[in-house]
Design a protein around this motif. Structure first.
Motif, mmCIF file in Angstrom:
data_model
loop_
_atom_site.group_PDB
_atom_site.id
_atom_site.type_symbol
_atom_site.label_atom_id
_atom_site.label_comp_id
_atom_site.label_asym_id
_atom_site.label_seq_id
_atom_site.Cartn_x
_atom_site.Cartn_y
_atom_site.Cartn_z
ATOM 1 N N THR A 21 0.830 -1.211 0.000
ATOM 2 C CA THR A 21 0.000 0.000 0.000
ATOM 3 C C THR A 21 0.860 1.255 0.000
ATOM 4 O O THR A 21 0.578 2.221 -0.722
ATOM 5 C CB THR A 21 -0.932 0.007 1.223
ATOM 6 O OG1 THR A 21 -1.769 -1.152 1.181
ATOM 7 C CG2 THR A 21 -1.803 1.259 1.224
ATOM 8 N N VAL A 22 1.917 1.249 0.804
ATOM 9 C CA VAL A 22 2.810 2.407 0.840
ATOM 10 C C VAL A 22 3.472 2.614 -0.518
ATOM 11 O O VAL A 22 3.593 3.738 -1.007
ATOM 12 C CB VAL A 22 3.879 2.230 1.937
ATOM 13 C CG1 VAL A 22 4.924 3.344 1.875
ATOM 14 C CG2 VAL A 22 3.209 2.219 3.306
ATOM 15 N N GLY A 23 3.887 1.513 -1.143
ATOM 16 C CA GLY A 23 4.384 1.574 -2.509
ATOM 17 C C GLY A 23 5.777 2.123 -2.694
ATOM 18 O O GLY A 23 6.174 2.439 -3.820
ATOM 19 N N THR A 24 6.534 2.257 -1.627
ATOM 20 C CA THR A 24 7.891 2.805 -1.746
ATOM 21 C C THR A 24 8.948 1.790 -1.305
ATOM 22 O O THR A 24 10.038 2.170 -0.891
ATOM 23 C CB THR A 24 8.029 4.086 -0.896
ATOM 24 O OG1 THR A 24 7.722 3.784 0.471
ATOM 25 C CG2 THR A 24 7.106 5.173 -1.399
ATOM 26 N N PHE A 25 8.622 0.523 -1.399
ATOM 27 C CA PHE A 25 9.540 -0.526 -0.958
ATOM 28 C C PHE A 25 9.765 -1.547 -2.081
ATOM 29 O O PHE A 25 9.259 -2.664 -2.014
ATOM 30 C CB PHE A 25 9.005 -1.246 0.274
ATOM 31 C CG PHE A 25 8.907 -0.402 1.507
ATOM 32 C CD1 PHE A 25 10.038 -0.136 2.260
ATOM 33 C CD2 PHE A 25 7.697 0.125 1.915
ATOM 34 C CE1 PHE A 25 9.957 0.636 3.406
ATOM 35 C CE2 PHE A 25 7.598 0.889 3.065
ATOM 36 C CZ PHE A 25 8.741 1.152 3.808
ATOM 37 N N PRO A 26 10.507 -1.194 -3.122
ATOM 38 C CA PRO A 26 10.826 -2.184 -4.158
ATOM 39 C C PRO A 26 11.568 -3.370 -3.550
ATOM 40 O O PRO A 26 12.416 -3.199 -2.672
ATOM 41 C CB PRO A 26 11.700 -1.410 -5.137
ATOM 42 C CG PRO A 26 11.374 0.028 -4.891
ATOM 43 C CD PRO A 26 11.066 0.133 -3.429
ATOM 44 N N ALA A 195 18.281 -1.432 -1.127
ATOM 45 C CA ALA A 195 18.858 -0.305 -0.387
ATOM 46 C C ALA A 195 18.552 1.023 -1.067
ATOM 47 O O ALA A 195 18.360 2.052 -0.419
ATOM 48 C CB ALA A 195 20.366 -0.490 -0.255
ATOM 49 N N SER A 196 18.469 1.009 -2.403
ATOM 50 C CA SER A 196 18.255 2.252 -3.138
ATOM 51 C C SER A 196 16.882 2.856 -2.883
ATOM 52 O O SER A 196 16.671 4.052 -3.087
ATOM 53 C CB SER A 196 18.427 2.012 -4.637
ATOM 54 O OG SER A 196 17.502 1.036 -5.096
ATOM 55 N N SER A 197 15.936 2.043 -2.422
ATOM 56 C CA SER A 197 14.569 2.528 -2.203
ATOM 57 C C SER A 197 14.376 3.111 -0.802
ATOM 58 O O SER A 197 13.302 3.565 -0.462
ATOM 59 C CB SER A 197 13.569 1.378 -2.389
ATOM 60 O OG SER A 197 13.744 0.406 -1.370
ATOM 61 N N THR A 201 12.730 1.345 5.763
ATOM 62 C CA THR A 201 11.888 2.417 6.294
ATOM 63 C C THR A 201 11.411 3.366 5.205
ATOM 64 O O THR A 201 12.012 3.493 4.135
ATOM 65 C CB THR A 201 12.654 3.236 7.351
ATOM 66 O OG1 THR A 201 13.790 3.855 6.731
ATOM 67 C CG2 THR A 201 13.093 2.357 8.504
ATOM 68 N N SER A 202 10.305 4.007 5.533
ATOM 69 C CA SER A 202 9.728 5.085 4.749
ATOM 70 C C SER A 202 9.179 6.059 5.783
ATOM 71 O O SER A 202 9.080 5.695 6.968
ATOM 72 C CB SER A 202 8.618 4.534 3.845
ATOM 73 O OG SER A 202 8.173 5.514 2.929
ATOM 74 N N PRO A 203 8.833 7.295 5.428
ATOM 75 C CA PRO A 203 8.299 8.208 6.441
ATOM 76 C C PRO A 203 7.176 7.584 7.271
ATOM 77 O O PRO A 203 6.151 7.177 6.744
ATOM 78 C CB PRO A 203 7.795 9.389 5.607
ATOM 79 C CG PRO A 203 8.725 9.409 4.440
ATOM 80 C CD PRO A 203 8.992 7.962 4.131
ATOM 81 N N ARG A 204 7.440 7.443 8.558
ATOM 82 C CA ARG A 204 6.496 6.888 9.547
ATOM 83 C C ARG A 204 6.121 5.417 9.286
ATOM 84 O O ARG A 204 5.106 4.935 9.764
ATOM 85 C CB ARG A 204 5.221 7.740 9.621
ATOM 86 C CG ARG A 204 5.485 9.122 10.198
ATOM 87 C CD ARG A 204 4.214 9.778 10.704
ATOM 88 N NE ARG A 204 4.521 11.026 11.378
ATOM 89 C CZ ARG A 204 4.940 11.137 12.634
ATOM 90 N NH1 ARG A 204 5.109 10.046 13.356
ATOM 91 N NH2 ARG A 204 5.197 12.306 13.171
#
Length: 341
Positions: A21-26, A195-197, A201-204
């Motif tokens: 759902t967050v979509g920022t974790f390749p 690691a590049s993504s 972690t992502s904000p919160r």
């Protein structure tokens, strides 16, 4: 006045809804081409706080202790009650589907047949006589070297063979007397956030456990690595709370968590993947639980595959014969840093 800061810890498994759902974790993924069959069985005797694993041509069978109402068998008196263990049998998809088709009683019999065995004597590494070099001296030397290696390996194996429960050497796994849960199967895949993504972690948002990484169960490190994630994140959350800071409101704490766990996770996931490649070299052997050739891997195995398989056996026996090395590997497997390393 109290301020409530909302952050999310994704601990919802390999198919994490939070992560997707967050979509920022390749994710970096690689299929092992294997399938695991798992269930819980009842045992006829105690495991004595020991996990057992047997490597077969297509993958390992693991028998893992679970909490039981009775004691672990280390004392003379134990309460009456069933003894349970978890089975994780990693094999090819076709073999896994065959195992899944068995009735509980058939599965139990098959499990005992392939797990509860003593050491096997390695077959000759050499091809038949007709394929040996025609030069007498070369042929004789090849046969003598082969015999010497097999004798040494057999001596190392049998030197630690015992059925005495009080000796800290090889012991036979306890037999299963029945399956007490559904028999399930799932595909085995290696995955790890890149690691590049931004890593874990992502904000919160922070990933822990299988939401961040999955690996082959052969080394039993999935749970250890996930618990390490939880412990690291919990310590940083406590540090933030004790200092009156919002753990997710600044990159300070999440960046520290990410750096620590990315290094640990990448090393363990990569190491287990490497072990699978080494122990899986004979995975194309046609041995089957159906025709009785599963354990020996009989069939059209190439000379290189035979040599690799033999080298694995000899290497494991050498490690088993060196207490300091064996202890260091056990400590690493438990997530500790052995002394002197």
């Amino acid at each position: 006045m109290y301020y409530i800061y909302k952050s999310t810890v994704a601990a919802d498994g390999a198919n994490s809804l939070v992560r997707r759902t967050v979509g920022t974790f390749p994710m970096m993924t690689s299929s092992y081409g294997r399938k695991a069959v798992t269930c819980t069985v009842e045992l006829e005797s105690s495991m004595a706080k020991t996990a057992f694993q047997r490597f077969l041509p297509h993958g390992p069978i693991a028998l893992l202790p679970v909490w039981n109402s009775q004691t672990d068998g280390s004392s003379e008196k134990s309460k009456e009650g069933p003894i349970y263990a978890n089975v994780v049998w990693s094999t090819t998809p076709s073999e896994a589907n065959h195992l899944l088709s068995l009735s509980p009683s058939e599965f139990t019999a098959t499990l005992n047949k392939h797990l509860c065995q003593g050491p096997n004597v390695n077959l000759s590494l050499l091809p038949n006589d007709s394929a040996l070099p025609s030069i007498p001296v070369v042929s004789t030397i090849a046969k003598e070297v082969d015999s010497l290696l097999r004798t040494a390996n057999t001596a190392l194996t049998m030197g630690t063979w015992t059925e005495a429960p009080t000796r800290n050497y090889f012991r036979m796994p306890p037999k299963s007397i029945g399956v007490v849960s559904p028999i399930l199967g799932f595909d085995l895949t290696m995955s790890h956030v890149t690691a590049s993504s931004g890593g874990y972690t992502s904000p919160r948002v922070a990933l822990v456990g299988d939401a961040a990484h999955t690996m082959h169960p052969m080394a039993g490190q999935g749970l250890n690595l996930g618990m390490g994630d939880v412990n690291s994140l919990a310590m940083l959350i406590k540090e933030a709370v004790d200092s009156g800071m919002d753990v997710g409101g600044t990159s300070l704490f999440l960046d520290r968590y990410n750096q620590e766990r990315m290094i640990k996770g990448s090393a363990i996931v990569g190491g287990v993947h490497g072990l699978h490649e080494i122990f899986g070299c004979s995975g194309s052997l046609p041995g089957s639980v159906v025709d009785g050739t599963y354990d020996s891997g009989m069939g059209s195995s190439g000379g290189l595959q035979s040599l690799i398989g033999y080298s694995r056996s000899l290497g494991m026996n050498v490690v088993n014969g060196l207490p300091l090395v064996r202890r260091a590997l056990a400590e690493i497997a438990a997530g500790a840093t052995p002394k002197g390393i």
